[in-house]
Scaffold this motif. Structure first.
Motif, PDB file in Angstrom:
ATOM      1  N   ARG A 133       2.462  51.566  -1.691  1.00 37.21           N
ATOM      2  CA  ARG A 133       3.597  52.204  -1.254  1.00 37.21           C
ATOM      3  C   ARG A 133       4.244  51.308  -0.438  1.00 37.21           C
ATOM      4  O   ARG A 133       3.852  50.367   0.538  1.00 37.21           O
ATOM      5  N   TRP A 134       5.706  51.369  -0.275  1.00 34.68           N
ATOM      6  CA  TRP A 134       6.655  50.540   0.496  1.00 34.68           C
ATOM      7  C   TRP A 134       7.681  51.451   1.514  1.00 34.68           C
ATOM      8  O   TRP A 134       7.943  52.467   0.485  1.00 34.68           O
ATOM      9  N   THR A 135       7.886  51.019   2.513  1.00 32.22           N
ATOM     10  CA  THR A 135       8.767  51.694   3.275  1.00 32.22           C
ATOM     11  C   THR A 135      10.369  51.322   2.646  1.00 32.22           C
ATOM     12  O   THR A 135      10.594  49.761   2.900  1.00 32.22           O
ATOM     13  N   LEU A 136      11.104  51.978   2.418  1.00 27.74           N
ATOM     14  CA  LEU A 136      12.676  51.715   2.092  1.00 27.74           C
ATOM     15  C   LEU A 136      13.399  51.871   3.302  1.00 27.74           C
ATOM     16  O   LEU A 136      13.274  53.288   3.586  1.00 27.74           O
ATOM     17  N   GLU A 137      14.361  51.143   3.731  1.00 30.04           N
ATOM     18  CA  GLU A 137      15.302  51.379   5.024  1.00 30.04           C
ATOM     19  C   GLU A 137      16.254  50.281   4.531  1.00 30.04           C
ATOM     20  O   GLU A 137      16.320  49.500   3.812  1.00 30.04           O
ATOM     21  N   PRO A 138      17.523  50.482   5.413  1.00 24.40           N
ATOM     22  CA  PRO A 138      18.492  49.661   5.045  1.00 24.40           C
ATOM     23  C   PRO A 138      18.231  48.180   5.083  1.00 24.40           C
ATOM     24  O   PRO A 138      17.488  47.683   6.093  1.00 24.40           O
ATOM     25  N   GLY A 139      18.613  47.383   4.224  1.00 22.51           N
ATOM     26  CA  GLY A 139      18.392  45.982   4.155  1.00 22.51           C
ATOM     27  C   GLY A 139      17.356  45.737   3.271  1.00 22.51           C
ATOM     28  O   GLY A 139      17.028  44.549   2.874  1.00 22.51           O
ATOM     29  N   VAL A 140      16.617  46.605   2.638  1.00 24.34           N
ATOM     30  CA  VAL A 140      15.561  46.439   1.741  1.00 24.34           C
ATOM     31  C   VAL A 140      15.883  46.504   0.455  1.00 24.34           C
ATOM     32  O   VAL A 140      16.809  47.396  -0.097  1.00 24.34           O
ATOM     33  N   LEU A 141      15.550  45.621  -0.539  1.00 22.43           N
ATOM     34  CA  LEU A 141      15.831  45.645  -1.945  1.00 22.43           C
ATOM     35  C   LEU A 141      14.566  45.827  -2.681  1.00 22.43           C
ATOM     36  O   LEU A 141      13.517  45.264  -2.502  1.00 22.43           O
ATOM     37  N   TYR A 142      14.622  46.690  -3.459  1.00 21.07           N
ATOM     38  CA  TYR A 142      13.292  47.149  -4.425  1.00 21.07           C
ATOM     39  C   TYR A 142      13.786  46.625  -6.027  1.00 21.07           C
ATOM     40  O   TYR A 142      14.800  47.238  -6.370  1.00 21.07           O
ATOM     41  N   MET A 189       6.760  45.660 -10.241  1.00 21.94           N
ATOM     42  CA  MET A 189       7.891  46.209  -9.429  1.00 21.94           C
ATOM     43  C   MET A 189       7.643  45.289  -8.148  1.00 21.94           C
ATOM     44  O   MET A 189       6.377  44.835  -7.916  1.00 21.94           O
ATOM     45  N   PHE A 190       8.695  45.022  -7.593  1.00 24.03           N
ATOM     46  CA  PHE A 190       8.728  44.163  -6.181  1.00 24.03           C
ATOM     47  C   PHE A 190       9.561  44.655  -5.203  1.00 24.03           C
ATOM     48  O   PHE A 190      10.463  45.368  -5.653  1.00 24.03           O
ATOM     49  N   VAL A 191       9.137  44.301  -3.942  1.00 26.43           N
ATOM     50  CA  VAL A 191      10.152  44.682  -2.653  1.00 26.43           C
ATOM     51  C   VAL A 191      10.486  43.503  -2.114  1.00 26.43           C
ATOM     52  O   VAL A 191       9.339  42.558  -1.889  1.00 26.43           O
ATOM     53  N   ARG A 192      11.867  43.597  -1.519  1.00 25.79           N
ATOM     54  CA  ARG A 192      12.187  42.154  -0.808  1.00 25.79           C
ATOM     55  C   ARG A 192      12.808  42.639   0.344  1.00 25.79           C
ATOM     56  O   ARG A 192      13.771  43.281   0.156  1.00 25.79           O
ATOM     57  N   THR A 193      12.451  42.206   1.575  1.00 23.08           N
ATOM     58  CA  THR A 193      13.231  42.390   2.854  1.00 23.08           C
ATOM     59  C   THR A 193      14.011  41.332   3.167  1.00 23.08           C
ATOM     60  O   THR A 193      14.006  40.229   2.780  1.00 23.08           O
ATOM     61  N   LEU A 194      14.816  41.434   3.825  1.00 20.47           N
ATOM     62  CA  LEU A 194      15.604  40.335   4.910  1.00 20.47           C
ATOM     63  C   LEU A 194      14.882  39.155   5.102  1.00 20.47           C
ATOM     64  O   LEU A 194      15.113  38.137   5.175  1.00 20.47           O
ATOM     65  N   GLU A 195      13.672  39.606   6.111  1.00 20.73           N
ATOM     66  CA  GLU A 195      12.634  38.660   6.269  1.00 20.73           C
ATOM     67  C   GLU A 195      12.181  38.061   5.406  1.00 20.73           C
ATOM     68  O   GLU A 195      12.055  36.672   5.442  1.00 20.73           O
ATOM     69  N   ARG A 220      13.903  51.032 -19.870  1.00 20.44           N
ATOM     70  CA  ARG A 220      15.012  50.465 -20.636  1.00 20.44           C
ATOM     71  C   ARG A 220      15.305  49.059 -19.999  1.00 20.44           C
ATOM     72  O   ARG A 220      16.397  48.363 -20.760  1.00 20.44           O
ATOM     73  N   GLY A 221      14.771  48.394 -18.810  1.00 21.48           N
ATOM     74  CA  GLY A 221      15.293  46.986 -18.496  1.00 21.48           C
ATOM     75  C   GLY A 221      14.901  47.073 -17.000  1.00 21.48           C
ATOM     76  O   GLY A 221      14.016  47.662 -16.539  1.00 21.48           O
ATOM     77  N   TRP A 222      15.456  46.070 -16.244  1.00 15.95           N
ATOM     78  CA  TRP A 222      15.254  46.070 -14.996  1.00 15.95           C
ATOM     79  C   TRP A 222      16.335  46.720 -13.891  1.00 15.95           C
ATOM     80  O   TRP A 222      17.518  46.759 -14.495  1.00 15.95           O
ATOM     81  N   GLU A 223      16.044  46.955 -12.816  1.00 21.54           N
ATOM     82  CA  GLU A 223      16.846  47.970 -12.008  1.00 21.54           C
ATOM     83  C   GLU A 223      16.639  47.169 -10.461  1.00 21.54           C
ATOM     84  O   GLU A 223      15.344  47.073 -10.307  1.00 21.54           O
ATOM     85  N   ALA A 224      17.395  46.776  -9.881  1.00 26.96           N
ATOM     86  CA  ALA A 224      17.378  46.323  -8.515  1.00 26.96           C
ATOM     87  C   ALA A 224      18.259  47.572  -7.747  1.00 26.96           C
ATOM     88  O   ALA A 224      19.419  47.744  -8.131  1.00 26.96           O
ATOM     89  N   ASN A 225      17.605  47.900  -6.670  1.00 25.31           N
ATOM     90  CA  ASN A 225      18.250  48.824  -5.803  1.00 25.31           C
ATOM     91  C   ASN A 225      18.239  48.569  -4.326  1.00 25.31           C
ATOM     92  O   ASN A 225      17.148  48.326  -3.744  1.00 25.31           O
ATOM     93  N   TYR A 226      19.260  48.376  -3.755  1.00 18.30           N
ATOM     94  CA  TYR A 226      19.593  47.850  -2.346  1.00 18.30           C
ATOM     95  C   TYR A 226      19.934  49.093  -1.428  1.00 18.30           C
ATOM     96  O   TYR A 226      20.726  49.886  -1.924  1.00 18.30           O
ATOM     97  N   VAL A 227      18.973  49.467  -0.422  1.00 24.11           N
ATOM     98  CA  VAL A 227      19.040  50.574   0.235  1.00 24.11           C
ATOM     99  C   VAL A 227      19.972  50.214   1.537  1.00 24.11           C
ATOM    100  O   VAL A 227      20.286  49.220   2.321  1.00 24.11           O
ATOM    101  N   ARG A 228      21.324  50.805   1.641  1.00 23.85           N
ATOM    102  CA  ARG A 228      22.408  50.890   2.292  1.00 23.85           C
ATOM    103  C   ARG A 228      22.241  51.619   3.657  1.00 23.85           C
ATOM    104  O   ARG A 228      22.566  51.375   4.651  1.00 23.85           O
ATOM    105  N   ALA A 229      21.489  53.173   3.389  1.00 24.26           N
ATOM    106  CA  ALA A 229      21.568  53.951   4.578  1.00 24.26           C
ATOM    107  C   ALA A 229      20.545  54.568   4.025  1.00 24.26           C
ATOM    108  O   ALA A 229      20.208  55.133   2.944  1.00 24.26           O
TER     109      ALA A 229
END
Length: 168
Positions: free
Chosen positions: A39-48, A100-106, A17-26
């Protein structure tokens, strides 16, 4: 949308149905692209970000995974996932990106997307107009005791206060 979920459980999700951005808080999880197996690791500060063709799986590793999600087009508010794991469409889908993509603070730092605003705040700009999703996503830290005059005369902005207090 906040997610608090049980440990070591896989959730298959197929958003048509569209685009979704998910920011991992905890918490911690693994994101798997069900088409490529990447595969990507998801942890606080990562957005997928996942789009209309991205069949994916989230495998939770912690007792608690908390994410903050933004959708375009927006949800009506009472939707639930259908049998395919999708929400019903609510409007035109922005062009977005191919996959799809993942973006870290780095990643944000390396792209020069950390902006200091006159000593008032630091804005970590995970998503901008260049990403083509129809929204931007920033993690902003306001300086203690900081004061700033703002006027968003060219766009709407919604803010979710996660830590501390402030007066508007």
């Amino acid at each position: 949308l906040f997610g608090d979920v049980a440990p070591i459980r896989a959730l298959e999700d197929f958003l048509v149905r569209g685009w979704e951005a998910n920011y991992v808080r905890a918490g911690r999880a693994t994101l798997e692209d069900r088409t490529t197996g990447q595969r990507w690791t998801l942890e606080p500060g990562v957005l997928y970000c996942v789009g209309p063709t991205d069949k994916h799986r989230v495998i939770r590793e912690d007792t608690r995974l908390r994410i903050i999600s933004v959708f375009n087009p927006p949800l009506v508010g009472n939707e639930t996932h259908d049998a395919d794991g999708a929400y019903p469409p609510t409007g035109p889908i922005p062009p977005g990106r191919e996959r799809m993509f993942v973006r870290t603070l780095e990643d944000v730092r390396q792209a020069g997307r950390v902006v200091e605003t006159r000593g008032f705040a630091t804005s970590q700009r995970y998503l901008t107009v260049a990403d083509g999703l129809g929204f931007s996503f920033h993690s902003v830290r306001i300086t203690k005791g900081g004061e700033g005059d703002c006027w968003y005369k060219h766009h709407w902005e919604g803010n979710l206060i996660l830590d501390g207090t402030l007066e508007v």
